[in-house]
Design a protein around this motif. Structure first.
Motif, PDB file in Angstrom:
ATOM      1  N   SER A 186       5.608 -15.799 -51.599  1.00 17.15           N
ATOM      2  CA  SER A 186       4.951 -15.944 -50.286  1.00 17.15           C
ATOM      3  C   SER A 186       5.516 -16.553 -49.210  1.00 17.15           C
ATOM      4  O   SER A 186       5.522 -16.129 -48.061  1.00 17.15           O
ATOM      5  CB  SER A 186       3.484 -16.589 -50.656  1.00 17.15           C
ATOM      6  N   ASP A 244       8.472 -14.524 -47.771  1.00 13.17           N
ATOM      7  CA  ASP A 244       7.819 -13.242 -46.961  1.00 13.17           C
ATOM      8  C   ASP A 244       7.505 -13.914 -45.626  1.00 13.17           C
ATOM      9  O   ASP A 244       7.699 -13.009 -44.698  1.00 13.17           O
ATOM     10  CB  ASP A 244       6.649 -12.856 -47.897  1.00 13.17           C
ATOM     11  N   ASP A 282       5.173 -17.592 -57.350  1.00 12.04           N
ATOM     12  CA  ASP A 282       4.247 -16.828 -56.077  1.00 12.04           C
ATOM     13  C   ASP A 282       4.218 -17.543 -54.912  1.00 12.04           C
ATOM     14  O   ASP A 282       4.197 -16.795 -53.980  1.00 12.04           O
ATOM     15  CB  ASP A 282       2.927 -17.090 -56.698  1.00 12.04           C
ATOM     16  N   GLU A 283       4.343 -19.066 -54.820  1.00  8.02           N
ATOM     17  CA  GLU A 283       4.329 -19.488 -53.557  1.00  8.02           C
ATOM     18  C   GLU A 283       5.776 -19.552 -52.964  1.00  8.02           C
ATOM     19  O   GLU A 283       5.923 -19.332 -51.563  1.00  8.02           O
ATOM     20  CB  GLU A 283       3.966 -21.240 -53.823  1.00  8.02           C
TER      21      GLU A 283
END
Length: 382
Positions: free
Chosen positions: A82, A85, A78-79
């Motif tokens: 993120s 992005d 997830d990190e």
């Protein structure tokens, strides 16, 4: 099964599409470029504007580029997603091609591993009939892409020779990686729990299998000398590592041996001083013969390690001279990537400030002496 020119293109299995519409399958009649890259990879980032230009230039010819970020560094998926992005938003807000993210390893298993591709950036060109037409660096796309589009590339002698050469160079590395993967996994697991006996057993198995593998040799010396503090075993290991480095006349091997002897991050208190300095002297003299101060070879890889030996042995002026030569070589006739220069410059300046015991500057960057400065263990050149 080997993935090579003429092989059916693997499927695209990614976790997320961060830019552009998801791609479910390769459409007949279109040409695709599947580009493996990462934000931490300087050459990958440098290639991004070029890929955007290619996408714009050949869009009407049916070319679609797909970026695949499958090697991002972060504690969690997830990190990583993120961070990627946010990085794309900041650096390439006008990105004009699809961007996929995958942290599962699935894309590497489907594309990179079976094609013996070990480095990024790597470009895969998928022909109009859904077969692999090219595997290699993005710098070759300007030459290859027009020939793929007119249908002449895959049947050409040039393409066949290039793919044959690529496989011949990469296959031995693939075999070695297959052999070392379980050994490395066992070694890392043992080091994590500080089970030095198991770690030593794993690394010695690796050396028996691949005696010329420098990574295994360094891990062995580091483990025995700096973790287990076993001088009885470690001294002969170091003597042999030094002898092999000199016999090979390899700057990389000699730098690595010097790091084991003089890196301030390591505890050398149990190491017999006379033997340590004798080995350091021999290695340093051989490096300076191989890469002499008056020669044009880059100094920023090996001279910091040699300077540490001279500084610790009491020859401060020689250490200063070598660091100054290393700094000068950053602006030498052969340009080096800006990211590499930005990584090397602060540590070279800090070493110079410490050796001179005064503030020093290089351009706009300055450093003041630090009594407890511990440099990072040097990475061998890529």
């Amino acid at each position: 099964m080997v993935l090579q020119m003429g092989s059916p293109a693997p499927s695209i299995k990614v976790e997320n599409w961060l830019r552009g519409e998801p791609l479910t399958s390769f459409q007949p009649g279109k040409v695709y470029i599947v580009e493996f890259w990462a934000t931490w990879c300087g050459p990958c980032v440098d290639a991004m504007p070029h890929l955007m230009q290619l996408q714009e230039k050949y869009r009407d010819s049916g070319v679609e580029i797909i970026g695949v970020a499958a090697s991002e560094n972060a504690p969690t998926a997830d990190e990583a997603r993120s961070n990627l992005d946010a990085w794309l938003t900041e650096k390439f807000s006008n990105l004009n091609f699809r961007m996929a993210f995958d942290s599962t390893g699935e894309m590497k298993k489907l594309w990179m591993e079976p094609s013996f591709s070990f480095w990024i950036p790597t470009s895969f060109v998928v022909d109009r009939d859904g077969h692999i037409a090219f595997i290699g660096g993005p710098a070759k796309l300007d030459e290859v892409l027009p020939k793929v589009l007119n249908g002449s590339w895959r049947s050409s002698d040039e393409a066949k020779a290039a793919d044959k050469e690529r496989i011949a160079e990469s296959e031995p590395i693939a075999r070695e990686q297959a052999l070392t993967k379980p050994i490395n996994a066992r070694f890392r697991a043992a080091v994590k729990t500080e089970d030095w006996k198991t770690a030593r057993s794993a690394i010695e198995e690796g050396i028996a299998l691949l005696p010329d593998n420098l990574n295994f040799r360094l891990a062995h010396a580091n483990l025995v000398l700096h973790k287990m503090h076993d001088m009885w075993t470690g001294l002969p290991l170091m003597h042999q590592l030094v002898r092999d480095a000199i016999d090979r006349n390899s700057e990389d091997w000699m730098i690595a041996a010097l790091e084991q002897l003089f890196q301030p991050n390591y505890d050398h208190s149990r190491f017999p001083s006379a033997e340590r300095f004798a080995m350091g002297k021999e290695l340093s003299e051989h490096i300076l013969v191989l890469n002499p101060p008056q020669g044009e070879g880059p100094k920023f890889w090996s001279y910091p390690a040699v300077a540490r030996y001279y500084h610790e042995s009491g020859n401060k002026d020689r250490a200063i001279e070598l660091i100054e030569l290393a700094l000068t070589s950053l602006d030498g006739p052969e340009p080096i990537p800006d990211k590499l220069k930005q990584h090397l410059l602060p540590e070279l300046l800090q070493a110079l400030a410490n050796y001179k015991d005064e503030k020093v500057c290089h351009g706009a960057l300055c450093a003041a002496p630090q009594k407890n400065f511990l440099p990072k263990v040097s990475k061998r050149r890529p």
